[in-house]
Scaffold this active site. Structure first.
Site, mmCIF file in Angstrom:
data_model
loop_
_atom_site.group_PDB
_atom_site.id
_atom_site.type_symbol
_atom_site.label_atom_id
_atom_site.label_comp_id
_atom_site.label_asym_id
_atom_site.label_seq_id
_atom_site.Cartn_x
_atom_site.Cartn_y
_atom_site.Cartn_z
ATOM 1 N N GLY A 7 -3.173 -8.198 2.042
ATOM 2 C CA GLY A 7 -2.167 -7.300 1.461
ATOM 3 C C GLY A 7 -0.914 -8.031 1.014
ATOM 4 N N GLY A 8 -1.040 -9.312 0.731
ATOM 5 C CA GLY A 8 0.128 -10.137 0.391
ATOM 6 C C GLY A 8 0.707 -9.897 -0.992
ATOM 7 N N ALA A 9 0.048 -9.031 -1.796
ATOM 8 C CA ALA A 9 0.627 -8.670 -3.098
ATOM 9 C C ALA A 9 1.312 -7.310 -3.045
ATOM 10 C CB ALA A 9 -0.452 -8.675 -4.180
ATOM 11 N N GLY A 10 1.351 -6.700 -1.862
ATOM 12 C CA GLY A 10 2.008 -5.407 -1.701
ATOM 13 C C GLY A 10 3.493 -5.575 -1.392
ATOM 14 N N PHE A 11 4.121 -4.475 -1.024
ATOM 15 C CA PHE A 11 5.574 -4.467 -0.807
ATOM 16 C C PHE A 11 5.971 -5.390 0.360
ATOM 17 C CE2 PHE A 11 8.874 -1.793 1.561
ATOM 18 C CZ PHE A 11 9.952 -2.453 1.005
ATOM 19 N N ILE A 12 5.504 -5.087 1.563
ATOM 20 C CA ILE A 12 5.906 -5.889 2.725
ATOM 21 C C ILE A 12 5.187 -7.241 2.706
ATOM 22 C CG2 ILE A 12 6.010 -5.983 5.244
ATOM 23 C CD1 ILE A 12 5.923 -2.864 5.191
ATOM 24 N N GLY A 13 3.897 -7.209 2.321
ATOM 25 C CA GLY A 13 3.136 -8.458 2.277
ATOM 26 C C GLY A 13 3.776 -9.479 1.358
ATOM 27 N N ASP A 134 5.167 3.079 12.810
ATOM 28 C CA ASP A 134 5.630 4.003 13.862
ATOM 29 C C ASP A 134 5.031 5.398 13.698
ATOM 30 O OD1 ASP A 134 7.068 4.840 11.621
ATOM 31 O OD2 ASP A 134 9.041 4.683 12.564
ATOM 32 N N GLU A 135 4.418 5.660 12.528
ATOM 33 C CA GLU A 135 3.886 7.020 12.298
ATOM 34 C C GLU A 135 2.734 7.352 13.242
ATOM 35 O OE1 GLU A 135 3.370 8.359 8.335
ATOM 36 O OE2 GLU A 135 5.150 7.358 7.608
ATOM 37 N N TYR A 158 -3.049 9.412 6.726
ATOM 38 C CA TYR A 158 -2.601 8.009 6.754
ATOM 39 C C TYR A 158 -2.374 7.524 8.183
ATOM 40 C CZ TYR A 158 0.809 4.200 6.828
ATOM 41 O OH TYR A 158 1.470 3.033 7.122
HETATM 42 P P1 NAD Z 1 1.598 -1.453 -0.018
HETATM 43 O O1 NAD Z 1 0.835 -0.209 -0.327
HETATM 44 O O2 NAD Z 1 2.820 -1.777 -0.777
HETATM 45 O O3 NAD Z 1 0.629 -2.722 -0.162
HETATM 46 C C1 NAD Z 1 -0.686 -2.731 0.323
HETATM 47 C C2 NAD Z 1 -1.385 -3.982 -0.209
HETATM 48 O O4 NAD Z 1 -2.731 -3.978 0.313
HETATM 49 C C3 NAD Z 1 -1.506 -3.989 -1.738
HETATM 50 O O5 NAD Z 1 -1.221 -5.282 -2.228
HETATM 51 C C4 NAD Z 1 -2.963 -3.643 -1.983
HETATM 52 O O6 NAD Z 1 -3.482 -4.195 -3.182
HETATM 53 C C5 NAD Z 1 -3.640 -4.236 -0.753
HETATM 54 N N1 NAD Z 1 -4.917 -3.586 -0.426
HETATM 55 C C6 NAD Z 1 -5.160 -2.250 -0.348
HETATM 56 N N2 NAD Z 1 -6.455 -2.039 -0.048
HETATM 57 C C7 NAD Z 1 -7.041 -3.260 0.079
HETATM 58 C C8 NAD Z 1 -8.349 -3.690 0.395
HETATM 59 N N3 NAD Z 1 -9.342 -2.828 0.636
HETATM 60 N N4 NAD Z 1 -8.591 -5.021 0.450
HETATM 61 C C9 NAD Z 1 -7.602 -5.914 0.207
HETATM 62 N N5 NAD Z 1 -6.346 -5.559 -0.113
HETATM 63 C C10 NAD Z 1 -6.063 -4.247 -0.171
HETATM 64 O O7 NAD Z 1 1.882 -1.381 1.551
HETATM 65 P P2 NAD Z 1 3.170 -1.865 2.368
HETATM 66 O O8 NAD Z 1 4.191 -0.789 2.316
HETATM 67 O O9 NAD Z 1 3.515 -3.244 1.957
HETATM 68 O O10 NAD Z 1 2.586 -1.874 3.848
HETATM 69 C C11 NAD Z 1 1.917 -3.045 4.341
HETATM 70 C C12 NAD Z 1 1.422 -2.757 5.753
HETATM 71 O O11 NAD Z 1 2.522 -2.433 6.591
HETATM 72 C C13 NAD Z 1 0.460 -1.576 5.840
HETATM 73 O O12 NAD Z 1 -0.526 -1.881 6.790
HETATM 74 C C14 NAD Z 1 1.336 -0.427 6.321
HETATM 75 O O13 NAD Z 1 0.581 0.506 7.058
HETATM 76 C C15 NAD Z 1 2.321 -1.169 7.210
HETATM 77 N N6 NAD Z 1 3.665 -0.553 7.340
HETATM 78 C C16 NAD Z 1 4.363 -0.153 6.225
HETATM 79 C C17 NAD Z 1 5.658 0.350 6.380
HETATM 80 C C18 NAD Z 1 6.493 0.767 5.193
HETATM 81 O O14 NAD Z 1 7.563 1.340 5.366
HETATM 82 N N7 NAD Z 1 6.071 0.511 3.961
HETATM 83 C C19 NAD Z 1 6.218 0.464 7.657
HETATM 84 C C20 NAD Z 1 5.468 0.056 8.767
HETATM 85 C C21 NAD Z 1 4.192 -0.476 8.585
HETATM 86 O O1 DAU Z 2 7.500 5.005 9.137
HETATM 87 C C1 DAU Z 2 6.752 4.003 8.500
HETATM 88 C C2 DAU Z 2 6.081 4.557 7.268
HETATM 89 O O2 DAU Z 2 7.107 4.763 6.300
HETATM 90 C C3 DAU Z 2 5.002 3.640 6.709
HETATM 91 O O3 DAU Z 2 3.955 3.526 7.650
HETATM 92 C C4 DAU Z 2 4.450 4.177 5.385
HETATM 93 O O4 DAU Z 2 3.521 3.261 4.848
HETATM 94 C C5 DAU Z 2 5.615 4.362 4.435
HETATM 95 O O5 DAU Z 2 5.145 4.926 3.217
HETATM 96 C C6 DAU Z 2 6.685 5.261 5.048
HETATM 97 O O6 DAU Z 2 6.192 6.611 5.201
HETATM 98 P P1 DAU Z 2 7.110 7.889 4.861
HETATM 99 O O7 DAU Z 2 6.225 9.035 4.608
HETATM 100 O O8 DAU Z 2 8.194 8.049 5.867
HETATM 101 O O9 DAU Z 2 7.795 7.344 3.492
HETATM 102 P P2 DAU Z 2 8.115 8.068 2.101
HETATM 103 O O10 DAU Z 2 8.954 7.118 1.320
HETATM 104 O O11 DAU Z 2 6.885 8.614 1.447
HETATM 105 O O12 DAU Z 2 9.017 9.299 2.530
HETATM 106 C C7 DAU Z 2 10.220 9.097 3.256
HETATM 107 C C8 DAU Z 2 10.813 10.474 3.544
HETATM 108 O O13 DAU Z 2 11.283 11.029 2.316
HETATM 109 C C9 DAU Z 2 9.818 11.463 4.108
HETATM 110 O O14 DAU Z 2 10.490 12.294 5.050
HETATM 111 C C10 DAU Z 2 9.385 12.281 2.893
HETATM 112 C C11 DAU Z 2 10.623 12.264 2.024
HETATM 113 N N1 DAU Z 2 10.423 12.293 0.558
HETATM 114 C C12 DAU Z 2 9.539 11.410 0.010
HETATM 115 C C13 DAU Z 2 9.351 11.371 -1.356
HETATM 116 C C14 DAU Z 2 8.352 10.413 -1.968
HETATM 117 C C15 DAU Z 2 11.181 13.151 -0.235
HETATM 118 O O15 DAU Z 2 11.998 13.930 0.281
HETATM 119 N N2 DAU Z 2 11.000 13.098 -1.591
HETATM 120 C C16 DAU Z 2 10.107 12.253 -2.189
HETATM 121 O O16 DAU Z 2 9.973 12.290 -3.437
#
Ligand code: NAD
Ligand code: DAU
Length: 354
Positions: A7-13, A134-135, A158
């Site tokens: 997942g290194g091309a994603g947001f956190i990765g 944390d979800e 999710y």
């Molecule tokens: P993201 O959706 O931005 O990126 C996910 C990456 O995984 C993408 O690059 C995608 O191409 C890749 N991917 C998806 N399916 C795949 C597959 N089958 N094989 C290989 N690669 C695949 O996600 P993110 O927000 O960067 O989150 C990364 C990790 O951190 C996830 O496991 C997520 O559950 C966890 N996380 C996210 C948050 C947050 O706030 N975004 C918070 C806590 C934990």
């Molecule tokens: O807590 C960690 C999680 O945070 C990660 O595991 C998930 O990958 C990440 O997507 C994020 O989940 P949330 O559902 O909390 O994030 P999201 O940005 O979708 O929504 C944040 C809050 O804002 C949530 O309470 C829903 C609300 N929301 C979201 C969108 C997209 C709105 O009010 N309007 C919107 O348009």
């Protein structure tokens, strides 16, 4: 260190890979399927650097994962590949079950086979970091915070899929001795965030003078962490964390959604004054089904045992994030052309009745 990052091309990765390659000189193999959420442009500064390699592959493909381990011979795995958007999981859970559960299983099996063949010192030093959320802990009332002892109570497709994958990672250590550890982190924000999530969606809509959708009454609370602080925490967990342990990571930055949206409006008004205050673009819209009310993380264990603490406050981090989106249209414009921010994850009334 030789690290395989899924997942290194994603947001956190991508934040993690930029940190590892550009700041720490680590050797990194990115394994990524490049779904809609993956973008090689997010790690373009790493291309061509010594030790950087990219493999476009699906983690569900066990044979390819086995081959990747055999060829690359990593000392650690940092597993971030996942389907990550709650609203998309409501609209259609299948890819979440496939990637988050089946894909984690496939990766654990490939890692187990590889780990079993290592000589003693390499075997003892190997780490498999499973990156989670944390979800999995469910929804909090007005007080308290999640920590490593909080029971699991996932409530969306999710979070249920992430909970299943956490249990698999822990089981592979107990049963097979694979040195896994798990991190559960709160909401991240920062540069290179796909504009389906709250903060980047609101920034881009507000820049364009479009309506700003706030689910329900905007009182839901999230605990925000700047993405680069999360990346540093993950490196600390691989370097100093103990196999079998869980570390909760968060920014002690609880914010109501409405306050986050208003903050973005005010910061953008100061940078790009419009005819009217952007707060007038806020619209309260139908709530997310099963919307968790509040998340908060107690990161004391990670701070104490990993020697990690966040560097960015929400105030400084959100300002940096807005400035990044203002300066980097090259990154987000093509993504907005594909997905312009339409509402996702509402269940049609007929489907509910059925
Ligand atoms: P993201 O959706 O931005 O990126 C996910 C990456 O995984 C993408 O690059 C995608 O191409 C890749 N991917 C998806 N399916 C795949 C597959 N089958 N094989 C290989 N690669 C695949 O996600 P993110 O927000 O960067 O989150 C990364 C990790 O951190 C996830 O496991 C997520 O559950 C966890 N996380 C996210 C948050 C947050 O706030 N975004 C918070 C806590 C934990
Ligand atoms: O807590 C960690 C999680 O945070 C990660 O595991 C998930 O990958 C990440 O997507 C994020 O989940 P949330 O559902 O909390 O994030 P999201 O940005 O979708 O929504 C944040 C809050 O804002 C949530 O309470 C829903 C609300 N929301 C979201 C969108 C997209 C709105 O009010 N309007 C919107 O348009």
């Amino acid at each position: 260190m030789r690290i395989l990052v899924t997942g290194g091309a994603g947001f956190i990765g991508s934040a993690l890979v930029r940190h590892l390659v550009l700041e720490r000189g680590a050797s990194v193999l990115v394994v990524d399927k490049l779904t809609y959420a993956g973008d090689r442009r997010s790690i373009r500064d790493c291309e061509g650097r010594p030790g950087f390699a990219f493999l476009e592959a699906d983690i569900c493909d066990t044979a390819r994962m086995r081959a990747a381990f055999a060829e690359y011979r990593p000392e650690a795995v940092m597993h971030l590949a996942a389907e990550s958007h709650v609203d998309r999981s409501i609209a259609g859970a299948a890819p979440f079950i496939e990637t988050n559960i089946q894909g984690t299983f496939s990766l654990l099996e490939a890692a187990r086979g590889y780990h079993a063949g290592l000589e003693a010192a390499a075997k003892a030093g190997f780490r498999f970091l499973h990156v989670s959320t944390d979800e999995v802990f469910g929804s909090l009332g007005p007080t308290g915070a999640f920590d490593e002892t909080t029971p699991y109570d996932p409530r969306s497709p999710y979070s249920a899929s992430k909970a299943a994958s956490d249990h698999l990672a822990r089981a592979w250590r107990e049963t097979y001795g694979l040195p896994t550890l798990v991190t559960n982190c709160s909401n991240n924000y920062g540069p290179y965030h796909f504009p389906e999530k709250l903060i980047p969606l609101i920034i881009l809509n507000a820049m364009a003078g479009k309506e700003l959708p706030v689910y329900g009454d905007g009182s839901n609370i999230r605990d925000w962490l700047f993405v680069e602080d999360h990346a540093r925490a993950l490196v600390a967990a691989v370097e100093r964390g103990q196999p079998g342990e869980t570390y909760c990571i968060g920014g002690r930055s609880e914010q109501r959604n409405l306050d986050v949206v208003q903050t973005i409006c005010d910061l953008l008004d100061a940078r790009l004054p419009g005819a009217r205050p952007r707060r007038e673009l806020i619209r309260f819209v139908t709530d997310r089904p099963g919307h968790d009310q509040r998340y908060a993380i107690d990161p004391a264990k990670a701070e104490r045992e990993l020697g990690w603490s966040q560097q960015e406050s929400f105030e400084s981090g959100i300002a940096r994030t807005i400035d990044w989106y203002l300066a980097n249209e090259w990154w987000w414009q093509p993504l907005r052309a594909e997905y312009a921010g339409e509402r996702l994850g509402l269940i049609p009334a007929t489907a509910k009745a059925g």
